[in-house]
Design an enzyme around this catalytic site. Structure first.
Site, short mmCIF file in Angstrom:
data_model
loop_
_atom_site.label_atom_id
_atom_site.label_comp_id
_atom_site.label_asym_id
_atom_site.label_seq_id
_atom_site.Cartn_x
_atom_site.Cartn_y
_atom_site.Cartn_z
N LYS A 10 1.19 -5.69 27.07
CA LYS A 10 1.11 -7.02 27.97
C LYS A 10 2.09 -8.33 27.37
CE LYS A 10 -3.47 -5.78 29.53
NZ LYS A 10 -4.99 -6.36 30.00
N THR A 17 -0.64 -11.77 20.23
CA THR A 17 0.03 -10.60 20.67
C THR A 17 -1.00 -9.87 21.40
OG1 THR A 17 -0.52 -9.60 18.61
CG2 THR A 17 1.58 -10.51 18.54
N ASN A 51 0.87 -1.12 0.08
CA ASN A 51 0.09 0.04 -0.10
C ASN A 51 0.85 1.28 0.07
OD1 ASN A 51 -2.48 -1.18 0.09
ND2 ASN A 51 -2.75 -1.26 2.43
N ASP A 94 2.90 -5.69 12.36
CA ASP A 94 3.68 -6.44 11.40
C ASP A 94 5.09 -6.71 11.65
OD1 ASP A 94 0.79 -6.17 9.97
OD2 ASP A 94 1.36 -4.13 9.43
N GLY A 103 1.03 -1.34 3.97
CA GLY A 103 0.51 -2.33 3.70
C GLY A 103 1.12 -3.53 4.77
N ASP A 107 0.85 4.52 1.87
CA ASP A 107 0.35 4.99 3.31
C ASP A 107 0.49 6.47 2.89
OD1 ASP A 107 -0.22 2.33 4.00
OD2 ASP A 107 1.44 2.45 5.53
#
Length: 288
Positions: A204, A200, A9, A234, A37, A11
């Site tokens: 924490k 994920t 992408n 990502d 992306g 952005d």
């Protein structure tokens, strides 16, 4: 080797004092265009972690600069094709605390076809990895082809789509979700039938679960001042899969991924903020 089927992408990032509320019009402090992306981010993260990565994707006629940016980052772009539609792009709004809101137009990311994937995976070998997420089409076909050739399939179920998850689930080796996506999945499916699951949990930490043995590994997050969280998930996913693909045990792969994400959130941007392996090693040495 990691084959990364993923979105590419442009952005468009707007920085504001706060995220707009319904009906509110705000003037942005800054506006920048950069490569993004989930797929591109994960590919670059895996490369910077030390893995060899072949990206499988598509761009429109307007996307040459994004192909060049991926190649400059060390990603093999042989199988990034040109589609007859505009490239994918995203509108990213980031507030002063680093929180973000994102709107995505898929564009060429949804113009893939199974034959392209078959060609891209022709040279793949058993033990290689296919890394995917939900910003392209053809995930189910790609996962099936990969498993038939003996590849491990890592699947980031984001943006979350239950139909897409059901199509891919029979072929998945490692399912990667954030805490919200994991809760959505468990609402829909009482049994998550995949060999491995990685959840994920932001500040924490992260948890790795071997679904067959029931064994789990928990890795806490590093406490750092966050500037921006865009792309942190990502970055974590790319580093984690790269670690596994290069022979690290889950605990070590997750710790390196956690360190990479901690460095990423202290920098503005997405793909360009992903740290190198040397930077991650230095960070870990400083925190041992």
């Amino acid at each position: 080797m990691i084959y990364s089927l993923g979105s590419i992408n442009a952005d468009h990032v707007y920085r504001l004092l706060h995220l707009p509320t319904p009906g509110e019009t705000l003037a942005a402090d800054t506006c920048t265009r950069m490569l993004g992306g989930k797929g591109a981010n994960q590919s670059i993260a895996a490369v910077r972690a030390g893995a060899c990565v072949v990206h499988i994707g598509a761009l429109g006629p307007d996307g040459n600069w994004m192909r060049d940016a991926l190649a400059d980052a060390g990603v093999d772009v042989t199988h990034v094709t040109e589609a007859g539609t505009a490239s994918g792009h995203a509108i990213v709004m980031v507030d002063a605390s680093g929180e973000n809101t994102i709107v995505i137009h898929p564009g060429a990311n949804r113009a893939l076809n199974p034959s392209q994937i078959e060609v891209a995976l022709r040279d793949a070998r058993p033990g290689d990895w296919l890394l995917m997420q939900n910003e392209t089409n053809c995930q189910g076909e790609a996962a099936r082809i990969a498993r038939s050739q003996g590849l491990q399939v890592a699947y980031s179920a984001a943006p979350f789509d239950m139909d897409a998850v059901r199509a891919v689930m029979p072929f998945v080796s490692l399912l990667i979700l954030n805490a919200v996506e994991d809760a959505q999945l468990l609402q829909e499916m009482s049994v998550v039938d995949v060999p491995m699951r990685l959840v994920t949990r932001g500040a924490k930490g992260a948890e790795w679960v071997d679904e067959k043995s029931g064994k789990a590994v928990f890795v806490p997050a590093f406490r750092v001042p966050a500037i921006e969280t865009t792309g942190a998930g990502d970055c974590f996913a790319g580093y984690a899969v790269a670690g596994l693909a290069t022979g690290f045990a889950p605990a070590q792969a997750l710790r390196r991924a956690s360190a990479a994400a901690a460095l990423q959130v202290q920098r503005p941007g997405a793909s360009e903020a992903i740290p190198t392996a040397a930077e991650v090693d230095a960070f870990l040495n400083a925190h041992d």
